[in-house]
Design a protein around this motif. Structure first.
Motif, PDB file in Angstrom:
ATOM      1  N   ALA A 426      39.763  36.136  54.729  1.00 34.90           N
ATOM      2  CA  ALA A 426      40.029  35.710  53.356  1.00 34.90           C
ATOM      3  C   ALA A 426      39.003  34.644  52.987  1.00 34.90           C
ATOM      4  O   ALA A 426      38.485  33.946  53.856  1.00 34.90           O
ATOM      5  CB  ALA A 426      41.444  35.166  53.216  1.00 34.90           C
ATOM      6  N   SER A 427      38.707  34.537  51.711  1.00 36.91           N
ATOM      7  CA  SER A 427      37.768  33.514  51.253  1.00 36.91           C
ATOM      8  C   SER A 427      38.535  32.313  50.738  1.00 36.91           C
ATOM      9  O   SER A 427      39.632  32.453  50.192  1.00 36.91           O
ATOM     10  CB  SER A 427      36.851  34.071  50.164  1.00 36.91           C
ATOM     11  N   HIS A 428      37.957  31.136  50.923  1.00 33.61           N
ATOM     12  CA  HIS A 428      38.569  29.873  50.502  1.00 33.61           C
ATOM     13  C   HIS A 428      37.451  28.973  50.003  1.00 33.61           C
ATOM     14  O   HIS A 428      36.363  28.940  50.606  1.00 33.61           O
ATOM     15  CB  HIS A 428      39.302  29.210  51.670  1.00 33.61           C
ATOM     16  N   PRO A 429      37.671  28.222  48.912  1.00 33.22           N
ATOM     17  CA  PRO A 429      36.583  27.407  48.373  1.00 33.22           C
ATOM     18  C   PRO A 429      36.026  26.377  49.343  1.00 33.22           C
ATOM     19  O   PRO A 429      34.863  25.969  49.214  1.00 33.22           O
ATOM     20  CB  PRO A 429      37.209  26.730  47.155  1.00 33.22           C
ATOM     21  N   GLY A 430      36.811  25.979  50.340  1.00 32.42           N
ATOM     22  CA  GLY A 430      36.332  24.971  51.274  1.00 32.42           C
ATOM     23  C   GLY A 430      35.602  25.521  52.469  1.00 32.42           C
ATOM     24  O   GLY A 430      35.125  24.748  53.315  1.00 32.42           O
ATOM     25  N   LEU A 431      35.465  26.864  52.576  1.00 32.46           N
ATOM     26  CA  LEU A 431      34.828  27.478  53.735  1.00 32.46           C
ATOM     27  C   LEU A 431      33.643  28.339  53.292  1.00 32.46           C
ATOM     28  O   LEU A 431      33.757  29.105  52.335  1.00 32.46           O
ATOM     29  CB  LEU A 431      35.826  28.351  54.499  1.00 32.46           C
ATOM     30  N   PRO A 432      32.503  28.247  53.997  1.00 39.82           N
ATOM     31  CA  PRO A 432      31.351  29.074  53.611  1.00 39.82           C
ATOM     32  C   PRO A 432      31.644  30.549  53.811  1.00 39.82           C
ATOM     33  O   PRO A 432      32.326  30.943  54.765  1.00 39.82           O
ATOM     34  CB  PRO A 432      30.231  28.586  54.540  1.00 39.82           C
ATOM     35  N   PHE A 433      31.096  31.370  52.914  1.00 38.91           N
ATOM     36  CA  PHE A 433      31.360  32.804  52.936  1.00 38.91           C
ATOM     37  C   PHE A 433      30.043  33.557  52.803  1.00 38.91           C
ATOM     38  O   PHE A 433      29.248  33.299  51.901  1.00 38.91           O
ATOM     39  CB  PHE A 433      32.292  33.188  51.786  1.00 38.91           C
ATOM     40  N   GLY A 434      29.821  34.513  53.692  1.00 44.54           N
ATOM     41  CA  GLY A 434      28.623  35.339  53.631  1.00 44.54           C
ATOM     42  C   GLY A 434      28.484  36.121  54.914  1.00 44.54           C
ATOM     43  O   GLY A 434      29.315  36.017  55.827  1.00 44.54           O
ATOM     44  N   GLY A 435      27.420  36.921  55.007  1.00 45.06           N
ATOM     45  CA  GLY A 435      27.311  37.832  56.131  1.00 45.06           C
ATOM     46  C   GLY A 435      26.010  37.746  56.892  1.00 45.06           C
ATOM     47  O   GLY A 435      25.145  36.900  56.623  1.00 45.06           O
ATOM     48  N   ALA A 436      25.898  38.654  57.867  1.00 46.23           N
ATOM     49  CA  ALA A 436      24.721  38.806  58.689  1.00 46.23           C
ATOM     50  C   ALA A 436      24.257  40.258  58.597  1.00 46.23           C
ATOM     51  O   ALA A 436      24.913  41.097  57.977  1.00 46.23           O
ATOM     52  CB  ALA A 436      25.036  38.437  60.142  1.00 46.23           C
ATOM     53  N   LYS A 437      23.117  40.538  59.190  1.00 41.70           N
ATOM     54  CA  LYS A 437      22.534  41.876  59.186  1.00 41.70           C
ATOM     55  C   LYS A 437      22.437  42.401  57.741  1.00 41.70           C
ATOM     56  O   LYS A 437      22.033  41.662  56.851  1.00 41.70           O
ATOM     57  CB  LYS A 437      23.329  42.795  60.119  1.00 41.70           C
ATOM     58  N   ARG A 438      22.811  43.644  57.506  1.00 44.98           N
ATOM     59  CA  ARG A 438      22.643  44.208  56.162  1.00 44.98           C
ATOM     60  C   ARG A 438      23.774  43.853  55.201  1.00 44.98           C
ATOM     61  O   ARG A 438      23.843  44.395  54.099  1.00 44.98           O
ATOM     62  CB  ARG A 438      22.492  45.733  56.264  1.00 44.98           C
ATOM     63  N   SER A 439      24.618  42.940  55.611  1.00 41.08           N
ATOM     64  CA  SER A 439      25.638  42.429  54.697  1.00 41.08           C
ATOM     65  C   SER A 439      25.110  41.310  53.820  1.00 41.08           C
ATOM     66  O   SER A 439      25.852  40.773  52.992  1.00 41.08           O
ATOM     67  CB  SER A 439      26.863  41.953  55.483  1.00 41.08           C
TER      68      SER A 439
END
Length: 465
Positions: A426-439
Motif C-alpha cells: 500500500a502507498s502512504h504519504p510518509g513512505l517513498p514509493f517506486g520501483g526497480a528494473k522496468r517498473s
C-alpha cells in the motif's frame, strides 16, 4: 483514443470532449509559467493554507467525485470513496510536513572548512512547471500524490490525464482553483497522447512525471532525455506474494484476495504472482481459491459489489488473451477464466485463479491487469526468491513469513522497490514509493518524492560575508 466518458459497466458513451488546439495549449503554458513566477515566492504558510482548503473541499465533494470515478472507470463505489479520502489525507500530510521536509540543510562548518567557506547551506527550490502524464486506474490518487508535494514545493503543474477519465481530470483543476490557488497553478490539458512530445519539449516545462505502461514511460523518458529534463516514472508491475510455512494461512489468503482484486485487479502494485512453499501450497490454494470464488461481480455502484467491470473493452480482451494462452498451454483454471454469463453488457471478467504456470505462457512474464491470480509451487526459500525475481518488473512485493531470518533474506534479495511483510503493498504519504528494473525509476511520496522536483542548491558564503 477519443476523450470521452464511457461507462464500463454498460459500454455507453456518456460524454465526449474536444481536444485542445495548439492555441489553447499555448494559453495553458503561458498561464502555467506566469503562475510559477508567483507561486514559487509564496511562503510555506500560504501554501499550507491553500492545500488544506483543497483537502476540505475534497472531503465535502467525496461522494460526488467518487461517483464520477466509478462512472468513468468502473471501480466499486466504496473504493472510490476511500480513494478520495486518501487524497484529502495526503494533502493534509504534505501541508503539515512540507516545510520541515524542505528545510535548509546546514553542513557542519568544520566539514566544509577546506572549501574556503565560512558557512554553507543546501536549499531546495522549485523547478518550475511539471508535466504529469497520469493513468485511469486511480484517477484521483495518482494525480494528488504528485500534485500535493509539487505544489507545496512551489512548482506548478500541467496534467495530461488518461482520455477515459476527462471529468475526473477537469474536477481536479477546478478543485485547486476553488481552493484559491493562483490561476494557472494547476491545469488539466484535454489532449491526446500525440500532443505530449511537443509540450514536453517546450522550454517552459521543467520536468515530467508519468505513471502508466512501459511503452508510454519509454516514450516520455526518450524525449525528456533528449531535452535533458528530469523525469520520474512509475510503470508496470507483476508483484510476487510469497507464502512460506510459518505464515498465518487464513490471514494470508484473506489479504491476498484483497491484494489481487483491489480496483478490479487493475493496480500496478496488486499482488499478481502467488509463490507458495510446497508444504503449505495445497492448504493456501484451497483457502485462496474459495475466497476468490465467493466474490461478487456486478454493478460498481452497488454497495455489495466486490468487483466491477474492467475499464475498457480492450483491457478485457488483453486479459482474456493472457488467460486463454495459459490454459491452452496447460495451466488449470481453479476458478473463473471467462466473462460472467449474467453480465451481457459491460466489460466484466470473473475472478480467476490459474495454477500450473510455466515459462512458455505469456502470463508468466506479462502483467495481468485484472482479477487474475497465478499460483506457483516452490520447494524452498531459494526457489521462492528465484521465481519472485524472474520478471522484468520490480515495483513491490509481499512476503508472508514470521521467521526473522527469512525476512532478512527477503529484504536483501527481492528485487523490488518495496517488501511488505505479512501485509499487502500500500502507498502512504510518509513512505517513498517506486520501483526497480522496468517498473521505473525515481520515487513519489515522502520527502524523497517531494525533493524529486526540487533544485538542490548549494549556497556558499565566503570568509568576508
Amino acid at each position: 483514443m477519443a476523450i470521452a466518458t464511457v461507462n464500463p459497466a454498460t459500454g455507453e458513451t456518456l460524454k465526449t470532449f474536444d481536444a485542445l488546439n495548439a492555441g489553447e495549449i499555448e494559453d495553458h503554458l503561458v498561464r502555467a509559467e506566469q503562475a510559477f513566477q508567483e507561486h514559487r515566492t509564496t511562503t510555506f504558510a500560504r501554501r499550507r493554507e491553500l492545500l488544506l482548503a483543497a483537502a476540505d473541499l475534497l472531503d465535502a465533494d467525496q461522494d460526488g467525485i467518487a461517483r464520477t470515478m466509478t462512472t468513468e472507470m468502473g471501480k466499486p463505489l466504496a473504493q472510490a470513496r476511500a480513494e478520495a479520502a486518501k487524497c484529502a489525507k495526503t494533502m493534509r500530510w504534505y501541508a503539515t510536513h512540507a516545510e520541515a521536509l524542505l528545510a535548509d540543510e546546514h553542513p557542519d562548518p568544520a566539514d566544509v572548512s577546506d572549501s574556503g567557506a565560512r558557512r554553507a547551506v543546501v536549499r531546495y527550490r522549485p523547478l518550475g512547471t511539471v508535466l504529469a502524464v497520469m493513468p485511469w486506474n486511480f484517477p484521483l490518487w495518482q494525480v494528488v500524490r504528485f500534485a500535493a508535494p509539487a505544489l507545496m514545493a512551489g512548482n506548478t503543474g500541467l496534467l495530461k490525464h488518461a482520455s477515459n477519465v476527462p471529468q475526473t481530470a477537469l474536477y481536479i483543476e477546478e478543485l485547486f482553483r476553488r481552493a484559491g490557488y493562483p490561476e494557472g497553478c494547476f491545469q488539466t490539458l484535454l489532449i491526446g497522447s500525440g500532443a505530449v512530445e511537443d509540450i514536453l519539449r517546450d522550454p517552459r516545462i521543467a520536468a515530467a512525471t508519468l505513471t502508466g505502461s512501459e511503452p508510454a514511460g519509454r516514450a516520455v523518458a526518450a524525449v525528456s532525455g533528449d531535452e535533458v529534463k528530469k523525469t520520474v516514472l512509475e510503470l508496470g508491475g507483476s508483484d510476487p506474494f510469497l507464502v512460506l510455512p510459518s505464515a498465518d494461512l487464513d490471514k494470508a489468503a484473506r489479504v491476498g484476495v484483497t491484494a489481487r482484486v483491489q480496483n478490479n485487479g487493475q493496480s500496478c502494485i496488486a499482488a499478481k504472482r502467488f509463490i507458495v512453499h510446497e508444504d503449505v501450497y495445497d492448504a493456501f490454494a484451497e483457502r485462496f481459491t474459495g475466497r476468490m470464488t465467493a466474490l461478487t461481480v456486478g454493478d460498481p455502484m452497488d454497495e455489495n459489489t466486490d468487483i466491477g467491470p474492467l475499464s475498457s473493452e480492450q483491457g478485457r480482451s488483453d486479459l482474456e488473451e493472457l488467460v486463454d494462452d495459459a490454459v491452452h498451454k496447460g495451466a488449470t483454471a481453479l476458478c473463473g477464466g471467462r466473462r460472467p454469463p449474467q453480465h451481457r453488457a459491460g466489460w466484466f471478467y470473473e475472478p480467476t485463479v490459474l495454477s500450473g504456470i510455466t515459462s512458455e505462457m505469456r502470463i508468466d512474464q506479462e502483467e495481468a491487469f485484472g482479477p487474475v491470480a497465478t499460483l506457483y509451487r516452490v520447494a524452498d526459500l531459494d526457489e521462492a526468491v528465484r521465481v519472485a525475481n524472474d520478471t522484468p518488473f520490480g515495483l513491490s512485493s509481499n512476503a508472508w513469513t514470521r521467521d526473522p531470518d527469512e525476512q532478512e533474506r527477503l529484504a536483501r534479495d527481492l528485487q523490488a522497490g518495496g517488501v511488505f511483510f505479512n501485509g499487502m503493498t500500500a502507498s502512504h504519504p510518509g513512505l517513498p514509493f517506486g520501483g526497480a528494473k522496468r517498473s521505473g525509476y525515481g520515487r513519489e511520496l515522502s520527502g524523497h518524492g517531494m525533493r524529486e522536483f526540487c533544485n538542490m542548491t548549494t549556497l556558499w558564503y565566503g570568509p568576508e560575508d
